[in-house]
Design a protein around this motif. Structure first.
Motif, mmCIF file in Angstrom:
data_model
loop_
_atom_site.group_PDB
_atom_site.id
_atom_site.type_symbol
_atom_site.label_atom_id
_atom_site.label_comp_id
_atom_site.label_asym_id
_atom_site.label_seq_id
_atom_site.Cartn_x
_atom_site.Cartn_y
_atom_site.Cartn_z
ATOM 1 N N TRP A 105 0.872 -1.162 0.017
ATOM 2 C CA TRP A 105 0.005 0.142 -0.015
ATOM 3 C C TRP A 105 0.893 1.361 -0.098
ATOM 4 O O TRP A 105 1.885 1.285 0.606
ATOM 5 N N GLY A 106 0.358 2.414 -0.793
ATOM 6 C CA GLY A 106 0.889 3.531 -0.402
ATOM 7 C C GLY A 106 0.706 4.301 0.662
ATOM 8 O O GLY A 106 -0.348 3.957 1.591
ATOM 9 N N GLN A 107 1.209 5.420 0.887
ATOM 10 C CA GLN A 107 0.918 6.142 2.072
ATOM 11 C C GLN A 107 -0.228 7.000 2.383
ATOM 12 O O GLN A 107 -0.604 7.291 3.089
ATOM 13 N N GLY A 108 -1.048 7.144 1.170
ATOM 14 C CA GLY A 108 -2.091 7.800 1.003
ATOM 15 C C GLY A 108 -1.670 9.293 0.631
ATOM 16 O O GLY A 108 -0.931 9.971 1.031
ATOM 17 N N THR A 109 -2.816 9.757 0.027
ATOM 18 C CA THR A 109 -2.847 11.187 -0.526
ATOM 19 C C THR A 109 -4.077 11.796 -0.454
ATOM 20 O O THR A 109 -5.288 11.274 -0.902
ATOM 21 N N GLN A 110 -4.308 12.957 0.232
ATOM 22 C CA GLN A 110 -5.582 13.433 0.653
ATOM 23 C C GLN A 110 -6.184 14.351 -0.653
ATOM 24 O O GLN A 110 -5.346 15.057 -1.293
#
Length: 115
Positions: A105-110
């Protein structure tokens, strides 16, 4: 190990567009599915768009006709073009890649869409 770096999130007005990118690096063997998920506050994470190595794509009904997932296998990168954004698209977006030995998984982006 596989590292994923996401980019492209931000704040946009309703009706606007954003393009997310997720680049994979590291010990990658047999890069298979590359997907985008999102999680809004107080809600479960949901699959937004998926792509197979052969290029078959699927979308959750709420984004069909507005979002497009593409990938560049040579660059090990997956993209999510988001058009006609709505406030209900506001969430943290995560990429997930599936390789021969597991999921990463990636770290996430808002992504925030204002009305």
């Amino acid at each position: 190990q596989v590292q994923l770096v996401e980019s492209g999130g931000g704040l946009v007005q309703a009706g606007g567009s954003l393009r997310l990118s997720c680049a994979a690096s590291g010990s990658i063997f047999m890069l298979n599915a590359m997907d985008w998920y999102r999680q809004a506050p107080g809600k479960q994470r949901e699959l937004v768009a998926s792509s197979t190595r052969a290029g078959i794509t699927n979308y959750v009904d709420s984004v069909k006709g507005r979002f497009t997932i593409t990938r560049d296998n040579a660059k090990k990168t997956v993209y999510l073009q988001m058009n006609s954004l709505k406030p209900e698209d506001t969430a943290v977006y995560y990429c997930k890649v599936t390789v021969a030995y597991g999921d990463y998984w990636g770290q996430g982006t808002q992504v925030t869409v204002s009305s």
